[in-house]
Design a protein around this motif. Structure first.
Motif, mmCIF file in Angstrom:
data_model
loop_
_atom_site.group_PDB
_atom_site.id
_atom_site.type_symbol
_atom_site.label_atom_id
_atom_site.label_comp_id
_atom_site.label_asym_id
_atom_site.label_seq_id
_atom_site.Cartn_x
_atom_site.Cartn_y
_atom_site.Cartn_z
ATOM 1 N N THR A 1 0.601 -1.325 0.394
ATOM 2 C CA THR A 1 -0.062 0.088 0.057
ATOM 3 C C THR A 1 1.203 1.553 0.334
ATOM 4 N N ALA A 2 0.242 2.027 -1.050
ATOM 5 C CA ALA A 2 0.879 3.375 -0.696
ATOM 6 C C ALA A 2 0.032 4.658 -0.536
ATOM 7 N N ALA A 3 0.592 5.743 -0.449
ATOM 8 C CA ALA A 3 0.055 7.093 -0.129
ATOM 9 C C ALA A 3 0.834 7.818 -0.312
ATOM 10 N N ASP A 4 0.147 9.053 -1.376
ATOM 11 C CA ASP A 4 0.444 10.099 -1.572
ATOM 12 C C ASP A 4 0.296 11.240 -0.487
ATOM 13 N N LEU A 5 0.829 11.432 0.032
ATOM 14 C CA LEU A 5 0.999 13.372 0.920
ATOM 15 C C LEU A 5 1.099 14.274 0.396
ATOM 16 N N GLY A 6 -0.564 14.851 0.511
ATOM 17 C CA GLY A 6 -0.725 15.930 -0.468
ATOM 18 C C GLY A 6 -0.053 15.825 -1.274
ATOM 19 N N CYS A 7 -1.534 15.367 -2.205
ATOM 20 C CA CYS A 7 -1.448 14.666 -3.602
ATOM 21 C C CYS A 7 -1.659 15.999 -4.608
ATOM 22 N N GLY A 8 -2.126 16.637 -4.454
ATOM 23 C CA GLY A 8 -2.657 17.781 -4.650
ATOM 24 C C GLY A 8 -3.452 17.797 -5.903
ATOM 25 N N THR A 9 -3.364 18.099 -7.033
ATOM 26 C CA THR A 9 -3.852 17.835 -8.473
ATOM 27 C C THR A 9 -3.173 16.192 -9.352
ATOM 28 N N GLY A 10 -2.675 15.690 -8.568
ATOM 29 C CA GLY A 10 -2.310 14.086 -8.428
ATOM 30 C C GLY A 10 -1.521 13.600 -9.999
ATOM 31 N N VAL B 1 4.091 2.440 2.006
ATOM 32 C CA VAL B 1 4.677 3.535 1.349
ATOM 33 C C VAL B 1 4.534 4.998 1.471
ATOM 34 N N ALA B 2 4.891 5.872 1.586
ATOM 35 C CA ALA B 2 4.383 7.231 2.325
ATOM 36 C C ALA B 2 4.939 8.338 1.408
ATOM 37 N N VAL B 3 4.671 8.784 0.305
ATOM 38 C CA VAL B 3 4.980 10.367 -0.552
ATOM 39 C C VAL B 3 5.158 10.756 -0.051
ATOM 40 N N ALA B 4 5.342 11.953 -0.324
ATOM 41 C CA ALA B 4 4.956 13.506 0.284
ATOM 42 C C ALA B 4 6.570 14.829 -0.552
ATOM 43 N N VAL B 5 5.856 14.867 -1.462
ATOM 44 C CA VAL B 5 6.235 16.007 -3.089
ATOM 45 C C VAL B 5 6.002 17.413 -2.418
ATOM 46 N N ASN B 6 6.833 17.720 -1.711
ATOM 47 C CA ASN B 6 6.299 19.313 -1.778
ATOM 48 C C ASN B 6 4.655 19.825 -1.148
ATOM 49 N N SER B 7 5.277 18.451 -0.168
ATOM 50 C CA SER B 7 3.536 19.054 0.682
ATOM 51 C C SER B 7 3.865 19.480 2.406
ATOM 52 N N ILE B 8 4.995 19.290 2.617
ATOM 53 C CA ILE B 8 5.426 19.733 3.486
ATOM 54 C C ILE B 8 5.993 21.300 4.218
ATOM 55 N N LEU B 9 4.849 22.057 3.731
ATOM 56 C CA LEU B 9 5.072 23.293 3.565
ATOM 57 C C LEU B 9 4.812 24.477 4.768
ATOM 58 N N ILE C 1 9.822 14.766 -1.274
ATOM 59 C CA ILE C 1 10.558 16.382 -1.818
ATOM 60 C C ILE C 1 10.767 17.109 -0.580
ATOM 61 N N PHE C 2 11.203 18.307 -0.726
ATOM 62 C CA PHE C 2 11.430 19.154 0.229
ATOM 63 C C PHE C 2 12.037 19.872 -0.153
ATOM 64 N N PRO C 3 11.254 21.887 -0.527
ATOM 65 C CA PRO C 3 11.876 22.524 -1.653
ATOM 66 C C PRO C 3 12.908 22.994 -0.821
ATOM 67 N N SER C 4 14.439 23.444 -1.388
ATOM 68 C CA SER C 4 15.926 23.588 -0.976
ATOM 69 C C SER C 4 16.003 24.599 -0.872
ATOM 70 N N MET C 5 16.631 25.177 1.282
ATOM 71 C CA MET C 5 17.642 26.573 1.289
ATOM 72 C C MET C 5 18.583 27.241 0.524
ATOM 73 N N LEU D 1 20.486 23.984 -10.438
ATOM 74 C CA LEU D 1 19.299 24.068 -9.557
ATOM 75 C C LEU D 1 18.524 22.811 -8.563
ATOM 76 N N TRP D 2 18.292 22.628 -6.868
ATOM 77 C CA TRP D 2 17.653 21.095 -6.567
ATOM 78 C C TRP D 2 17.139 21.767 -5.936
ATOM 79 N N ASP D 3 16.093 21.120 -5.264
ATOM 80 C CA ASP D 3 15.330 20.321 -4.116
ATOM 81 C C ASP D 3 15.986 19.088 -3.400
ATOM 82 N N TRP D 4 15.869 18.934 -2.631
ATOM 83 C CA TRP D 4 15.744 17.864 -1.164
ATOM 84 C C TRP D 4 15.427 16.277 -1.993
#
Length: 252
Positions: free
Chosen positions: A43-52, A106-114, A141-145, A241-244
């Protein structure tokens, strides 16, 4: 950003939000998922799936997928994007995932912990930890400072060459970089009240450890200069450029 802000941009999400799924981006997430053993039974989760944008890929590779977002319009848009029987949609804040404790391999969080609140970020990471099975994996994935500082250094160097005066070059760099909008201690970008969190590499490791994670691995999501990718200036030929991108295991 709150629920109303995300609802407002749901129909033009791809135009307003820099996405690690755009063409030209090198994103380790896909290879990491493909390398997972027995994922067709997981099972997987898309945490903060946005528009999918990630949901079709997850649906193809996991037995069951749960798409979670706190914006009703985001969920509505995501449902229009993908029609798969193994995807369920749930409206929920990431600060309270109690209904999902122990459910996800599996839990996936793509730029959703903002969230701009440090306490909220710690609470979210703790909640995600609780949703994972004992052998589960977080991929995020986290936005990079650091990338903001990187662009600032490139701009400063260029302005020195152009202007020939370091003090004036520094002033020009701060203006181009919109220095007044960044708090480099908290990692917050404030654009007329719209506040977004960016992360330092060391901070990600620290926060994940606090939340109970172990075996933290960090890679870069690499963005090309120009195109639809956000940057203050273009520096073709310089490193990207990069994100983490991180993977981590729950400490049970």
């Amino acid at each position: 950003m709150d629920v109303k802000d995300w609802d407002r941009i749901a129909n033009r999400y791809e135009q307003e939000i820099i996405s690690p799924f755009q063409e030209g981006v090198i994103n380790p997430l896909f290879d990491e998922i493909l390398a997972l053993p027995n994922k067709q039974e997981q099972t997987a989760a898309d945490l903060g799936c946005g528009t999918g944008p990630l949901l079709p890929f997850l649906s193809d590779h996991f037995k069951q997928v749960t798409a979670i977002d706190f914006s009703p319009r985001m969920i509505k848009t995501a449902k229009r994007r993908v029609d798969a029987k193994n995807i369920s949609f749930c409206r929920s804040s990431l600060t309270d995932l109690s209904r999902f404790y122990g459910q996800f391999d599996v839990a996936v969080a793509v730029n959703s912990i903002l969230f701009p609140s440090s306490r909220s970020i710690d609470a979210i990471l703790t909640e995600i930890h609780r949703t994972l099975t004992p052998e589960g994996t977080l991929m995020a994935i986290f936005p990079s400072m650091e990338v903001i500082l990187y662009q600032g250094a490139l701009i400063f160097d260029r302005e020195i060459e152009k202007i020939g005066d370091e003090e004036k070059a520094l002033w020009a760099t701060k203006r181009i970089l919109e220095r007044q909008k960044f708090d480099f201690i908290s990692g917050i970008y404030d654009d007329d009240g719209q506040r977004q969190k960016f992360f330092y590499e060391f901070e990600i490791k620290h926060r994940l450890k606090k939340a109970g994670f172990k075996n933290v691995r960090i890679k870069k999501v690499l963005y090309p200069w120009g195109g639809q990718i956000g940057s203050f200036e273009l520096f073709d030929g310089q490193p990207r450029l990069w994100d983490w991108f991180i993977t981590a295991k729950p400490q049970k």
